[in-house]
Design an enzyme around this catalytic site. Structure first.
Site, PDB file in Angstrom:
ATOM      1  N   GLU A   1       0.860  -1.192   0.000  1.00 55.77           N
ATOM      2  CA  GLU A   1       0.000   0.000   0.000  1.00 55.77           C
ATOM      3  C   GLU A   1       0.894   1.239   0.000  1.00 55.77           C
ATOM      4  OE1 GLU A   1      -2.937  -0.125   3.230  1.00 55.77           O
ATOM      5  OE2 GLU A   1      -2.832   2.057   3.342  1.00 55.77           O
TER       6      GLU A   1
ATOM      7  N   LYS B   1     -11.393  -0.529   6.363  1.00 55.71           N
ATOM      8  CA  LYS B   1     -10.192  -0.451   7.199  1.00 55.71           C
ATOM      9  C   LYS B   1     -10.611   0.064   8.561  1.00 55.71           C
ATOM     10  CE  LYS B   1      -7.027   3.033   7.120  1.00 55.71           C
ATOM     11  NZ  LYS B   1      -5.823   3.792   6.776  1.00 55.71           N
TER      12      LYS B   1
HETATM   13  O1  LIG Z   1      -3.109   6.916   6.085  1.00 56.63           O
HETATM   14  C1  LIG Z   1      -3.560   5.800   5.991  1.00 56.63           C
HETATM   15  O2  LIG Z   1      -4.342   5.489   5.088  1.00 56.63           O
HETATM   16  C2  LIG Z   1      -3.143   4.772   6.975  1.00 56.63           C
HETATM   17  O3  LIG Z   1      -3.159   3.633   6.629  1.00 56.63           O
HETATM   18  C3  LIG Z   1      -2.777   5.200   8.361  1.00 56.63           C
HETATM   19  C4  LIG Z   1      -1.540   4.610   9.052  1.00 56.63           C
HETATM   20  O4  LIG Z   1      -0.390   5.273   8.695  1.00 56.63           O
HETATM   21  C5  LIG Z   1      -1.312   3.156   8.820  1.00 56.63           C
HETATM   22  O5  LIG Z   1      -2.453   2.555   9.291  1.00 56.63           O
HETATM   23  C6  LIG Z   1      -0.050   2.596   9.440  1.00 56.63           C
HETATM   24  O6  LIG Z   1       0.008   2.782  10.812  1.00 56.63           O
HETATM   25  P1  LIG Z   1       1.213   2.223  11.689  1.00 56.63           P
HETATM   26  O7  LIG Z   1       1.346   0.755  11.396  1.00 56.63           O
HETATM   27  O8  LIG Z   1       0.786   2.479  13.115  1.00 56.63           O
HETATM   28  O9  LIG Z   1       2.423   2.999  11.290  1.00 56.63           O
END
Ligand SMILES: O=C(O)C(=O)C[C@H](O)[C@H](O)COP(=O)(O)O
Length: 215
Positions: free
Chosen positions: A44, A134
């Site tokens: 992603e 999500k």
């Molecule tokens: O902006 C988005 O669409 C996201 O996916 C938000 C977060 O950056 C991820 O969910 C990863 O989060 P961490 O694993 O805690 O670094």
């Protein structure tokens, strides 16, 4: 099977989503490649990465493994969604729900996984055609949120993202997560130990999921 169901099927089979936040195009590509080398197959590429569309384009051209699915994250509006899809993204993730993003994704038969943090948002996403949402921020909602929501709404699939770590993977899987998104845990040593450290961390996640699913 429709194009959208085929992609969703591959995504849940791969299970782990590498949330890639690069500092620039090269960094985004290197982190993604390091994740793939560690066995992660859902990549992603977030739009906080400068020229994220270019990262998606380069990865789509260079990665030949047919199980790898390149998609886009942190997609905040429909214009960005279109850019991602035309750059080759096979799925679109956002931190929130946006009806216009949903419309663009449906037009191109690309799965849209909107970020939801309440039952109202989940229902709204389902009504707009999302089969999988999500859960964001996953760490704040907690793993039992999935089980609680599945009581009244058994037909929605949930992919937690934000705060997912090696130590809470078993709880997410145990509560029925359709997949999980992992970001900063993969790159925590990249500044000191380079891209090889991303491969090492990625492998730990892949091995842990295999171990939990086997037990
Ligand atoms: O902006 C988005 O669409 C996201 O996916 C938000 C977060 O950056 C991820 O969910 C990863 O989060 P961490 O694993 O805690 O670094």
């Amino acid at each position: 099977m429709t194009k959208k169901s085929r992609i969703l099927d591959q995504l849940t089979r791969n299970y782990l989503f590498a949330v890639v936040r690069g500092k620039n195009v090269t960094d985004g590509v290197r982190i993604s490649e390091a994740c793939c080398q560690g066995g992660l197959k859902n990549i992603e590429v977030t739009y906080t990465t400068p020229q994220a569309g270019e990262v998606i384009r380069q990865l789509s051209d260079s990665i030949t493994d047919e199980e790898v699915v390149i998609g886009a994250g942190t997609v905040l509006d429909d214009i960005t969604a279109r850019d991602a899809i035309l750059s080759g993204a096979k799925f679109v993730v956002s931190p929130h729900f946006d009806a216009k993003i949903s419309e663009v994704c449906n037009r191109y038969a690309i799965p849209y996984l909107p970020g939801c943090g309440s039952v109202t948002e989940i229902i709204q996403a389902m009504e707009n055609g999302s089969d999988v949402v999500k859960l964001f921020p996953g760490g704040l909602l907690g793993a039992s949120y999935i089980k609680d929501v599945h009581g009244p709404i058994p037909d929605v699939e949930m992919m937690p993202s934000g705060g997912v770590s090696i130590d809470n993977l078993d709880q997410w899987i145990g509560n029925g997560a359709w997949g999980v998104g992992v970001g900063s845990a993969l790159t925590r040593h990249v500044a000191t130990d380079g891209y090889e450290s991303v491969t090492v961390e990625a492998k730990k996640f892949v091995d842990k999921v295999a171990e939990i699913k086997k037990s």
